[in-house]
Design a protein around this motif. Structure first.
Motif, PDB file in Angstrom:
ATOM      1  N   PRO A  89       0.807  -1.228   0.000  1.00 37.24           N
ATOM      2  CA  PRO A  89       0.000   0.000   0.000  1.00 37.24           C
ATOM      3  C   PRO A  89       0.836   1.273   0.000  1.00 37.24           C
ATOM      4  CG  PRO A  89      -0.896  -1.597   1.549  1.00 37.24           C
ATOM      5  CD  PRO A  89       0.409  -2.157   1.076  1.00 37.24           C
ATOM      6  N   ASN A  90       1.984   1.239   0.677  1.00 37.39           N
ATOM      7  CA  ASN A  90       2.838   2.427   0.768  1.00 37.39           C
ATOM      8  C   ASN A  90       4.066   2.356  -0.133  1.00 37.39           C
ATOM      9  OD1 ASN A  90       1.477   3.952   3.036  1.00 37.39           O
ATOM     10  ND2 ASN A  90       1.860   1.994   4.062  1.00 37.39           N
ATOM     11  N   GLN A  91       4.063   1.453  -1.078  1.00 40.59           N
ATOM     12  CA  GLN A  91       5.236   1.242  -1.923  1.00 40.59           C
ATOM     13  C   GLN A  91       5.648   2.524  -2.648  1.00 40.59           C
ATOM     14  OE1 GLN A  91       5.856  -2.449  -2.967  1.00 40.59           O
ATOM     15  NE2 GLN A  91       7.479  -2.114  -4.424  1.00 40.59           N
ATOM     16  N   GLN A  92       6.966   2.770  -2.647  1.00 42.11           N
ATOM     17  CA  GLN A  92       7.528   3.948  -3.309  1.00 42.11           C
ATOM     18  C   GLN A  92       8.416   3.574  -4.493  1.00 42.11           C
ATOM     19  OE1 GLN A  92       7.557   7.597  -1.850  1.00 42.11           O
ATOM     20  NE2 GLN A  92       5.596   6.636  -1.436  1.00 42.11           N
ATOM     21  N   PHE A  93       9.078   2.444  -4.391  1.00 42.05           N
ATOM     22  CA  PHE A  93      10.046   2.043  -5.409  1.00 42.05           C
ATOM     23  C   PHE A  93       9.453   0.980  -6.330  1.00 42.05           C
ATOM     24  CE2 PHE A  93      12.481   3.778  -1.963  1.00 42.05           C
ATOM     25  CZ  PHE A  93      13.490   4.503  -2.578  1.00 42.05           C
ATOM     26  N   GLY A  94       9.694   1.145  -7.627  1.00 50.97           N
ATOM     27  CA  GLY A  94       9.255   0.144  -8.587  1.00 50.97           C
ATOM     28  C   GLY A  94       7.795   0.215  -8.966  1.00 50.97           C
ATOM     29  N   VAL A  95       7.117   1.300  -8.583  1.00 53.85           N
ATOM     30  CA  VAL A  95       5.707   1.475  -8.950  1.00 53.85           C
ATOM     31  C   VAL A  95       5.557   2.802  -9.687  1.00 53.85           C
ATOM     32  CG1 VAL A  95       4.778   0.079  -7.075  1.00 53.85           C
ATOM     33  CG2 VAL A  95       5.230   2.500  -6.686  1.00 53.85           C
ATOM     34  N   SER A  96       4.431   2.966 -10.362  1.00 53.99           N
ATOM     35  CA  SER A  96       4.223   4.153 -11.188  1.00 53.99           C
ATOM     36  C   SER A  96       3.968   5.396 -10.345  1.00 53.99           C
ATOM     37  CB  SER A  96       3.029   3.928 -12.124  1.00 53.99           C
ATOM     38  OG  SER A  96       1.821   3.864 -11.381  1.00 53.99           O
ATOM     39  N   LEU A  97       4.167   6.553 -10.961  1.00 49.33           N
ATOM     40  CA  LEU A  97       3.866   7.814 -10.297  1.00 49.33           C
ATOM     41  C   LEU A  97       2.388   7.883  -9.924  1.00 49.33           C
ATOM     42  CD1 LEU A  97       5.888  10.356 -12.503  1.00 49.33           C
ATOM     43  CD2 LEU A  97       6.491   9.506 -10.230  1.00 49.33           C
ATOM     44  N   GLN A  98       1.549   7.351 -10.794  1.00 49.36           N
ATOM     45  CA  GLN A  98       0.112   7.381 -10.537  1.00 49.36           C
ATOM     46  C   GLN A  98      -0.236   6.562  -9.302  1.00 49.36           C
ATOM     47  OE1 GLN A  98      -2.206   9.234 -12.307  1.00 49.36           O
ATOM     48  NE2 GLN A  98      -3.515   8.674 -10.575  1.00 49.36           N
ATOM     49  N   TYR A  99       0.401   5.413  -9.146  1.00 48.97           N
ATOM     50  CA  TYR A  99       0.154   4.567  -7.972  1.00 48.97           C
ATOM     51  C   TYR A  99       0.526   5.313  -6.702  1.00 48.97           C
ATOM     52  CZ  TYR A  99       0.227   0.557  -4.824  1.00 48.97           C
ATOM     53  OH  TYR A  99      -0.026  -0.301  -3.773  1.00 48.97           O
ATOM     54  N   ILE A 100       1.678   5.951  -6.719  1.00 45.46           N
ATOM     55  CA  ILE A 100       2.133   6.688  -5.535  1.00 45.46           C
ATOM     56  C   ILE A 100       1.190   7.848  -5.239  1.00 45.46           C
ATOM     57  CG2 ILE A 100       4.030   8.039  -4.553  1.00 45.46           C
ATOM     58  CD1 ILE A 100       5.953   6.448  -6.335  1.00 45.46           C
ATOM     59  N   LYS A 101       0.759   8.528  -6.272  1.00 45.87           N
ATOM     60  CA  LYS A 101      -0.172   9.649  -6.098  1.00 45.87           C
ATOM     61  C   LYS A 101      -1.484   9.179  -5.466  1.00 45.87           C
ATOM     62  CE  LYS A 101      -2.915  12.941  -8.812  1.00 45.87           C
ATOM     63  NZ  LYS A 101      -3.270  13.380 -10.180  1.00 45.87           N
ATOM     64  N   LYS A 104      13.186  -0.538   1.899  1.00 45.08           N
ATOM     65  CA  LYS A 104      12.201  -1.352   2.604  1.00 45.08           C
ATOM     66  C   LYS A 104      11.386  -0.498   3.558  1.00 45.08           C
ATOM     67  CE  LYS A 104      11.807  -5.629   5.285  1.00 45.08           C
ATOM     68  NZ  LYS A 104      12.571  -6.751   5.915  1.00 45.08           N
ATOM     69  N   LEU A 105      12.048   0.416   4.265  1.00 45.51           N
ATOM     70  CA  LEU A 105      11.339   1.300   5.195  1.00 45.51           C
ATOM     71  C   LEU A 105      10.322   2.154   4.449  1.00 45.51           C
ATOM     72  CD1 LEU A 105      14.261   2.544   7.505  1.00 45.51           C
ATOM     73  CD2 LEU A 105      12.439   0.926   8.098  1.00 45.51           C
ATOM     74  N   TYR A 106      10.745   2.738   3.338  1.00 46.76           N
ATOM     75  CA  TYR A 106       9.826   3.556   2.540  1.00 46.76           C
ATOM     76  C   TYR A 106       8.642   2.730   2.043  1.00 46.76           C
ATOM     77  CZ  TYR A 106      12.424   7.963   2.167  1.00 46.76           C
ATOM     78  OH  TYR A 106      13.017   9.172   2.425  1.00 46.76           O
ATOM     79  N   ASN A 107       8.942   1.550   1.521  1.00 49.94           N
ATOM     80  CA  ASN A 107       7.879   0.717   0.960  1.00 49.94           C
ATOM     81  C   ASN A 107       6.882   0.245   2.013  1.00 49.94           C
ATOM     82  OD1 ASN A 107       8.837   0.924  -1.650  1.00 49.94           O
ATOM     83  ND2 ASN A 107      10.046  -0.953  -1.541  1.00 49.94           N
ATOM     84  N   GLN A 108       7.336   0.185   3.262  1.00 50.76           N
ATOM     85  CA  GLN A 108       6.455  -0.233   4.354  1.00 50.76           C
ATOM     86  C   GLN A 108       5.771   0.948   5.022  1.00 50.76           C
ATOM     87  OE1 GLN A 108       9.127  -2.485   6.853  1.00 50.76           O
ATOM     88  NE2 GLN A 108       8.827  -4.376   5.692  1.00 50.76           N
ATOM     89  N   GLY A 109       6.064   2.154   4.523  1.00 53.41           N
ATOM     90  CA  GLY A 109       5.434   3.333   5.088  1.00 53.41           C
ATOM     91  C   GLY A 109       6.021   3.773   6.416  1.00 53.41           C
ATOM     92  N   LYS A 110       7.238   3.308   6.715  1.00 54.73           N
ATOM     93  CA  LYS A 110       7.878   3.665   7.979  1.00 54.73           C
ATOM     94  C   LYS A 110       8.740   4.919   7.806  1.00 54.73           C
ATOM     95  CE  LYS A 110       7.958  -1.118   9.630  1.00 54.73           C
ATOM     96  NZ  LYS A 110       8.797  -2.258  10.092  1.00 54.73           N
ATOM     97  N   PRO A 111       8.957   5.681   8.874  1.00 60.93           N
ATOM     98  CA  PRO A 111       9.740   6.918   8.773  1.00 60.93           C
ATOM     99  C   PRO A 111      11.216   6.642   8.503  1.00 60.93           C
ATOM    100  CG  PRO A 111       9.221   6.435  11.067  1.00 60.93           C
ATOM    101  CD  PRO A 111       8.432   5.459  10.241  1.00 60.93           C
ATOM    102  N   VAL A 112      11.832   7.553   7.761  1.00 62.59           N
ATOM    103  CA  VAL A 112      13.264   7.475   7.463  1.00 62.59           C
ATOM    104  C   VAL A 112      13.917   8.773   7.910  1.00 62.59           C
ATOM    105  CG1 VAL A 112      15.019   7.335   5.648  1.00 62.59           C
ATOM    106  CG2 VAL A 112      12.952   5.920   5.497  1.00 62.59           C
TER     107      VAL A 112
END
Length: 397
Positions: free
Chosen positions: A197-209, A253-261
């Motif tokens: 759900p919180n994936q940032q890497f390897g997904v489209s800009l639209q998905y992230i938006k 992994k932290l970003y993709n899991q929605g955890k703070p960095v």
């Protein structure tokens, strides 16, 4: 292509070497010089395919000595990666051990060679390496990895981006067949997993938006840019250095899991810089889109005085979302270039780093000849940011 840390990859295939009597030595030296000059100032990786080196195409000692004299220290050190590999490869028999040690003697530039993968090594190469190991620094020795099969490359770099000769592929299949007594079965690739759900890497800009309440600028891009604006603008060599592969994976992994960095926890300004490049490189479609690729390649055929206008025309054709993200990124890179007296990252240097992270072909990899227009286009976007992006507003401005 790129390795898993975002470093550029230079490949050298022995099977592509023509017979020695047909080799135009002058042109070969010019080609090596041109190729290496694209990358030697930045961190890079070399993949050396040893298969195909035979007595008929092995360069003579005289040519190697000439090549050594032709290259200045900058290139000779690169020879530590490419040419020298040639040294290792060319010297499959044992004829040129002295040149091997010479090639490793300079240290100023070889530090930018971060990994050397020797694919399909012969026993002789391994023996020769052990003989000269005492003469080579331990730090450099750790960069060398022997790979017996092509599949092992997948653990280190983007295998599908490599242009591997069919001869090498067939040789690899034969080796596996001999090992198992039969040709290897076709490997079934499992279907891709759905993104988190919180994936940032390897997904489209639209998905992230869609997953971030309609925000146009992806969180990872916004956080890395904001951090580097505060603490990285005057760091020498920003975006040129690599970082620990494991650290980058952990942060992804932290970003993709929605955890703070918190980048302060890592005490390395180059980590957010690598994260930013990694994000761009792992987009399913490049930020500048596949559709723009051929248009960008044509920038060198445009009269110099009209190139900025042409850049603007191409950029205007981008989807709104891509345009907004590109504008945000270029604004930042323009700021970085304005501090080049401190960080040494001019628009040209930044373009060399970001060119292939912003645009690549839909099939295969960009050819060497494509680097010039791709980098020139990127340089113009950075240098003339206000002109190129001034006319079109994005939501929220």
């Amino acid at each position: 292509g790129d390795d898993n840390s975002g470093r550029k990859v230079i490949t050298f295939s022995c099977c592509r070497m023509p017979p020695s009597h047909q080799l135009n030595h002058t042109r070969l030296l010019e080609y090596l010089r041109y190729t290496l000059d694209q990358y030697v100032e930045n961190d890079y990786t070399v993949v050396y395919f040893h298969y195909g080196l035979k007595s008929r195409n092995k360069p003579s000692l005289k040519w190697l000595q000439t090549a050594y004299k032709e290259f200045d220290r900058k290139y000779v050190l690169v020879c530590s990666s490419c040419c020298v590999r040639s040294v290792t490869k060319f010297h499959e028999r044992s004829r040129y051990p002295n040149l091997l040690t010479i090639s490793f003697s300079f240290s100023r530039y070889k530090k930018n060679l971060k990994a050397l993968y020797v694919v399909h090594p012969t026993n002789f190469i391994k023996i020769l390496w052990n003989i000269f190991k005492p003469l080579i620094s331990h730090k450099f020795g750790k960069k060398v990895t022997y790979l017996n099969y092509l599949s092992e490359l997948r653990d280190h770099l983007k295998y599908d981006q490599l242009n591997i000769p069919q001869e090498v592929i067939r040789h690899d299949e034969n080796l596996r067949g001999k090992q198992k007594g039969k040709l290897p079965p076709v490997v079934k690739i499992p279907p891709p997993r759905p993104p988190l759900p919180n994936q940032q890497f390897g997904v489209s800009l639209q998905y992230i938006k869609d997953k971030n309440k309609g925000e146009l600028i992806p969180p990872v891009l916004k956080q890395t840019v904001c951090y580097l604006k505060i603490k990285g603008l005057r760091v020498e060599g920003l975006f040129r250095r690599s970082a620990s592969v494991q650290t980058i994976k952990d942060i992804q992994k932290l970003y993709n899991q929605g955890k703070p960095v918190n980048f302060d926890d890592y005490d390395d300004i180059h980590i957010p810089a690598v994260i930013l490049k990694t994000f761009l490189r792992e987009l399913p479609e490049p930020l500048l889109t596949f559709e723009c690729y051929d248009h960008i390649l044509g920038i060198t055929s445009v009269e110099s005085s009209l190139r900025v206008t042409r850049c603007k025309q191409i950029i205007q054709g981008l989807p709104d979302h891509n345009y907004a993200v590109l504008k945000y990124l270029m604004c930042f890179l323009h700021m970085v270039s304005q501090e080049s007296i401190y960080n040494r990252m001019t628009a040209s240097n930044l373009a060399c780093v970001f060119g292939l992270n912003l645009i690549w072909p839909s099939k295969g990899t960009a050819s060497l000849s494509a680097l010039v227009p791709l980098n020139l286009f990127t340089e113009l976007l950075i240098d003339f940011y206000s002109t190129v992006f001034g006319a079109r507003l994005v939501p929220g401005e």
